[in-house]
Scaffold this motif. Sequence first.
Motif, PDB file in Angstrom:
ATOM      1  N   HIS A 153     -30.076 -20.840  57.686  1.00  0.00           N
ATOM      2  CA  HIS A 153     -29.694 -19.586  58.349  1.00  0.00           C
ATOM      3  C   HIS A 153     -30.675 -18.446  58.051  1.00  0.00           C
TER       4      HIS A 153
ATOM      5  N   ASP B  63     -31.038 -19.190  51.390  1.00  0.00           N
ATOM      6  CA  ASP B  63     -30.173 -19.137  52.579  1.00  0.00           C
ATOM      7  C   ASP B  63     -29.830 -17.707  53.003  1.00  0.00           C
ATOM      8  N   ASP B  64     -29.592 -17.535  54.303  1.00  0.00           N
ATOM      9  CA  ASP B  64     -29.086 -16.298  54.897  1.00  0.00           C
ATOM     10  C   ASP B  64     -29.977 -15.081  54.657  1.00  0.00           C
TER      11      ASP B  64
ATOM     12  N   GLN C 256     -30.575 -15.480  48.289  1.00  0.00           N
ATOM     13  CA  GLN C 256     -29.712 -15.547  49.468  1.00  0.00           C
ATOM     14  C   GLN C 256     -29.064 -14.224  49.840  1.00  0.00           C
ATOM     15  N   GLY C 257     -28.880 -14.065  51.143  1.00  0.00           N
ATOM     16  CA  GLY C 257     -28.173 -12.916  51.685  1.00  0.00           C
ATOM     17  C   GLY C 257     -28.971 -11.635  51.757  1.00  0.00           C
TER      18      GLY C 257
END
Length: 182
Positions: A44, A65-66, A85-86
Amino acid sequence: MFFKIKWLFSALFLSLFLKKIRFPTFIAFPVFFKGLNRVSIGKHVRIFPGCRLETHGDGEIIIEDDVSLAQNVHITSGTKLVIKQGTLITANVYITSIDHNYEEIGVPIPRQSHKYSETIIGKNCFIGMGVAIQAGTILGEQCIVGANSVVRGTFPDYCVIAGVPAKIIKIYNKESGEWVRV
């Protein structure tokens, strides 16, 4: 929706050259890559047009991720550089783990050696437009970096930093549930 399909096919093509990639991930061309075999991209991840990811020597870029990289983000690494992540990185941001030496008087700076320092961007960070994150910077979890800041150093979890050079201007108080000015 069509552009996402196109970006997914771009990521599929680049997967032939990357160290690691997880799907779905979206990469929009034009993107400049150098040393793709030392770049790992999580699930993602969104990489918008004009991004530049490059590794030098033993450099490694890990994007978890993300993560979202907006237009014209430039990431260059000569050692380990991690974006956890994020994290959202807005446009025109520069992140590096490389410093140029300048101590040899009379020798052009591009001909001098480099210094490498691990750079880590923590989970769920927000990096404002035009930020420069220099080699050796460690951002904790959920740090917010104000636009056009120049960042070097270690910063704790849950803080807002801004300025040239960047300094902490707010910290999240877990007891009151508010962001408090420093």
